[in-house]
Every structure is written in structure tokens, then in C-alpha cells.
Design an enzyme around this catalytic site. Sequence first.
Site, PDB file in Angstrom:
ATOM      1  N   THR A  62       0.877  -1.744   0.131  1.00 50.41           N
ATOM      2  CA  THR A  62       0.107  -0.401   0.290  1.00 50.41           C
ATOM      3  C   THR A  62       0.773   0.932  -0.111  1.00 50.41           C
ATOM      4  OG1 THR A  62      -1.733  -1.530   1.110  1.00 50.41           O
ATOM      5  CG2 THR A  62      -2.000   0.724   0.970  1.00 50.41           C
TER       6      THR A  62
ATOM      7  N   LYS B  40      -6.870   2.336  -3.182  1.00 52.13           N
ATOM      8  CA  LYS B  40      -6.670   0.779  -1.655  1.00 52.13           C
ATOM      9  C   LYS B  40      -6.542   2.174  -0.595  1.00 52.13           C
ATOM     10  CE  LYS B  40      -4.844  -1.667   1.205  1.00 52.13           C
ATOM     11  NZ  LYS B  40      -5.863  -2.159   2.263  1.00 52.13           N
TER      12      LYS B  40
ATOM     13  N   LYS C 144      -0.374   5.546   7.808  1.00 57.49           N
ATOM     14  CA  LYS C 144       0.720   5.698   7.211  1.00 57.49           C
ATOM     15  C   LYS C 144      -0.496   6.105   6.033  1.00 57.49           C
ATOM     16  CE  LYS C 144       1.873   1.731   4.470  1.00 57.49           C
ATOM     17  NZ  LYS C 144       0.756   1.020   3.931  1.00 57.49           N
TER      18      LYS C 144
HETATM   19  P1  NAP Z   1       4.545  -5.813   8.028  1.00 54.83           P
HETATM   20  O1  NAP Z   1       4.769  -7.360   8.344  1.00 54.83           O
HETATM   21  O2  NAP Z   1       5.675  -4.663   8.958  1.00 54.83           O
HETATM   22  O3  NAP Z   1       5.693  -6.481   7.024  1.00 54.83           O
HETATM   23  C1  NAP Z   1       6.774  -4.760   6.248  1.00 54.83           C
HETATM   24  C2  NAP Z   1       7.437  -5.724   4.901  1.00 54.83           C
HETATM   25  O4  NAP Z   1       8.150  -4.881   4.744  1.00 54.83           O
HETATM   26  C3  NAP Z   1       8.128  -6.607   6.210  1.00 54.83           C
HETATM   27  O5  NAP Z   1       9.104  -8.179   4.722  1.00 54.83           O
HETATM   28  C4  NAP Z   1      10.112  -6.168   5.966  1.00 54.83           C
HETATM   29  O6  NAP Z   1      10.948  -6.229   6.341  1.00 54.83           O
HETATM   30  C5  NAP Z   1       9.181  -5.052   4.960  1.00 54.83           C
HETATM   31  N1  NAP Z   1      10.074  -3.729   4.987  1.00 54.83           N
HETATM   32  C6  NAP Z   1      10.199  -2.982   5.888  1.00 54.83           C
HETATM   33  N2  NAP Z   1      10.941  -1.687   5.368  1.00 54.83           N
HETATM   34  C7  NAP Z   1      11.423  -2.144   4.639  1.00 54.83           C
HETATM   35  C8  NAP Z   1      12.703  -1.370   3.937  1.00 54.83           C
HETATM   36  N3  NAP Z   1      13.391  -0.289   3.921  1.00 54.83           N
HETATM   37  N4  NAP Z   1      13.493  -2.488   3.188  1.00 54.83           N
HETATM   38  C9  NAP Z   1      13.257  -3.450   2.891  1.00 54.83           C
HETATM   39  N5  NAP Z   1      12.008  -4.166   3.368  1.00 54.83           N
HETATM   40  C10 NAP Z   1      11.460  -3.472   4.148  1.00 54.83           C
HETATM   41  O7  NAP Z   1       3.187  -5.340   7.087  1.00 54.83           O
HETATM   42  P2  NAP Z   1       2.494  -6.608   6.594  1.00 54.83           P
HETATM   43  O8  NAP Z   1       1.532  -6.248   7.753  1.00 54.83           O
HETATM   44  O9  NAP Z   1       2.658  -7.440   5.984  1.00 54.83           O
HETATM   45  O10 NAP Z   1       1.807  -4.953   5.174  1.00 54.83           O
HETATM   46  C11 NAP Z   1       2.936  -4.827   4.052  1.00 54.83           C
HETATM   47  C12 NAP Z   1       2.206  -3.746   3.200  1.00 54.83           C
HETATM   48  O11 NAP Z   1       0.737  -4.814   3.134  1.00 54.83           O
HETATM   49  C13 NAP Z   1       1.661  -2.269   4.057  1.00 54.83           C
HETATM   50  O12 NAP Z   1       1.617  -1.921   2.868  1.00 54.83           O
HETATM   51  C14 NAP Z   1       0.620  -2.236   4.206  1.00 54.83           C
HETATM   52  O13 NAP Z   1      -0.039  -1.524   4.775  1.00 54.83           O
HETATM   53  C15 NAP Z   1      -0.756  -3.525   3.300  1.00 54.83           C
HETATM   54  N6  NAP Z   1      -1.252  -3.920   3.560  1.00 54.83           N
HETATM   55  C16 NAP Z   1      -1.458  -5.027   4.794  1.00 54.83           C
HETATM   56  C17 NAP Z   1      -2.264  -5.099   5.739  1.00 54.83           C
HETATM   57  C18 NAP Z   1      -2.697  -6.324   6.439  1.00 54.83           C
HETATM   58  O14 NAP Z   1      -3.636  -6.152   7.778  1.00 54.83           O
HETATM   59  N7  NAP Z   1      -1.665  -6.284   7.100  1.00 54.83           N
HETATM   60  C19 NAP Z   1      -3.935  -5.536   4.942  1.00 54.83           C
HETATM   61  C20 NAP Z   1      -3.542  -4.082   3.366  1.00 54.83           C
HETATM   62  C21 NAP Z   1      -2.819  -4.325   2.704  1.00 54.83           C
HETATM   63  P3  NAP Z   1      12.026  -7.150   7.523  1.00 54.83           P
HETATM   64  O15 NAP Z   1      11.149  -8.168   7.647  1.00 54.83           O
HETATM   65  O16 NAP Z   1      13.375  -7.398   7.592  1.00 54.83           O
HETATM   66  O17 NAP Z   1      11.049  -5.697   8.384  1.00 54.83           O
END
Ligand code: NAP
Length: 302
Positions: free
Chosen positions: A111, A186, A254
Site C-alpha cells: 500500500t 486502496k 501511514k
Molecule cells: P509488515 O508485517 O510490517 O511487513 C513489512 C515488510 O516490509 C517486511 O517484509 C519488512 O522487512 C519490509 N520492509 C520494511 N521496510 C523495509 C525497507 N526499508 N527495505 C526492505 N524491506 C522493508 O507489514 P504487512 O502487514 O505485511 O503489510 C505490508 C503492506 O501491506 C503494507 O503496505 C500494508 O499497509 C499493506 N497491507 C497490510 C494489511 C494487513 O492487514 N496487515 C492488509 C492490507 C494491506 P523486515 O521483515 O526486514 O522488517
Amino acid sequence: MHTELHHEKKGNELKNKTIGFLGMGIMGQPMARNLLNKGFHLMVWNRDADKCLPLVEAGAQAETSPAKVVAAADVTFAMLADPAAAESVCFGPEGVLEGMTPGKAYVDLSTVDDFTSKNIAQAITESGGRFLEAPVSGSKGPAENGQLVILAAGDRSLFDELDSAFDALAKKSIFLGEVGQGARMKLVVNMVMGGVMGAFCEGLALGEKCGLDAEGILEVLAAGAMSNPMFAGKGPQILAKDFAPAFPLKHMHKDLRLAGELGAKTGQYLNISLSALSLFAEAMDAGLGENDFCAVSKTVSE
Ligand code: NAP
């Protein structure tokens, strides 16, 4: 009948190809696993390499950089935290662009805002690749069950070719047109969700101050026109103070910030959403960013 055969053929074509997946976070891990379970040959990468281990145990191959994944894969998916993460993985050293060559494809599921997405799209297409932005609606549970909703925009032919992969991830995939429209859709959806979560927590807090039974409030809400899966799922968690993250609060903060920027760019004043943004900003300041976004209830009641 014709359509089914057509889809099956496309699925098999994709199955002979290699899929890459960057980002093994809360969403990325189960999504990658669903692709693996569907029979795709999968290569994975995560900044913190340990998070790849469960996928490697399940049969995926881990690589040491995004560039190596992209160089080895035909199509690479990315599910990263925010615009900064999406840009650094794409443009950074040993990033996506270094592995991108004509004929390959990149699908960014993160997102992000429309500007970031267009920047990435331009760089990929200038390298000869095809690009799709594909943020998803739905949280950890739907990611595990392959029940997300994909909000895609960009290269239509790529969208069509990916239907068997999208089938593994989502109950519905929607194509929204040119790059930027998926990101905007989104942000609109999550902006509404953030505002509703803020109002929900305020309703519960006010009710409790008045001496109303909190479970009774949930029951009355569930019986009326505002009944919805978010209240049904998050309500009991809020009452139990169970804030284990499915959708981390930092990501909702965010999304509200990015929606606010979209409002400013388009001249649409966002009264309720800007209030929700300051509420989530306060929750961030209180150190709640890694909790589930329903932990904003703590900020509301304190
Ligand atoms: P998350 O658990 O916080 O995972 C974030 C991912 O991004 C991890 O793999 C992290 O790597 C990586 N990352 C962060 N900063 C980075 C950087 N500077 N360089 C390289 N990798 C980096 O988040 P998530 O819940 O899976 O969500 C991921 C995306 O989907 C977000 O944009 C979120 O808004 C969206 N989303 C989330 C949900 C939900 O319910 N969780 C639903 C719909 C959409 P590390 O493991 O090394 O930190």
C-alpha cells in the site's frame, strides 16, 4: 466452458515459470505460502533473512537480494511496508531494477501512494519490464485463506496472465485502469476504515463512561445497519485488550497520512479522516505502532 479451458491453459503456462516474492511480513509470508501451495516455483527474499526460513522449509528458494530474485524469476511480487520500503527495494543497491530485463514482470502489492507507484512503474517499463500495482484489501486472516481482494492497475495483459496466481491469493481481483488508480482505491478504502475504527472506539469508550455494558454495545451494533465484519472481529479483541497485530497500527497511520496527502493534492477537504490521522498519530507517539490498529482504543480511552 471455453473460458474455463482458457484459464486452465493460462494457469499451466504460469506454473512452468518462476515466481519471486519480496517481503515476508505479516501479509507477504502467507501470500507466498499460498503461491507455493498452488504449485508455483517460488523464490523469496526478505530484508531480515530469517523470515524466509518457514517458506524455505516449505519448498521455496531464498535469495540474498531483490536483484537476484528478479533476475531468476519471470514475475516478481513485492509486499513491503510503505513508500520508502517499496522505493528502496526497487531503486536501491541490488534492488529490483538491477535484475529487471525485457520480458520480466513486477507486481507491487504494497500500500503506497500513487506518486510512488507511478515512479516505480516508469522505472520498470523503462527497463523493458511490465508493471502492475496490486494493493490488497483484507488482512492477515484473508491472506492466509487466499481470500483477499486485489485492486490492480497498470498492464492489462499482465493482469490477465496472472489470473491463476491471483486465484491463489484472492477471492476477487479487480482491474482499475492506469497505474495510480489501484493505489488511490486502496487509500480511499483504508481511510474509511481508519475513520470508522476511530468512531467505533469512541462509541465504546463513551458507552462505558455512561455505564453501558460494552458487550451490549457490540450486540446492539451487530443487530443494526452498522453490523460489519470489522466490528465483529475487532470488537471482542478491543474488550479483551488483545492487540496482537494483524494490521499493524503504524500502517494505518501511514495510510491515513497518504490519504490526507491525496486529499490535499485533489482539493478534497477531509475533516473526519484528518481527525482520525491525528488520533493515530497520538497512538504512534504512545508507542502503539507495532500493535494491531484496534489498539487505538487505548489512546481513545486514556
Ligand atoms: P509488515 O508485517 O510490517 O511487513 C513489512 C515488510 O516490509 C517486511 O517484509 C519488512 O522487512 C519490509 N520492509 C520494511 N521496510 C523495509 C525497507 N526499508 N527495505 C526492505 N524491506 C522493508 O507489514 P504487512 O502487514 O505485511 O503489510 C505490508 C503492506 O501491506 C503494507 O503496505 C500494508 O499497509 C499493506 N497491507 C497490510 C494489511 C494487513 O492487514 N496487515 C492488509 C492490507 C494491506 P523486515 O521483515 O526486514 O522488517
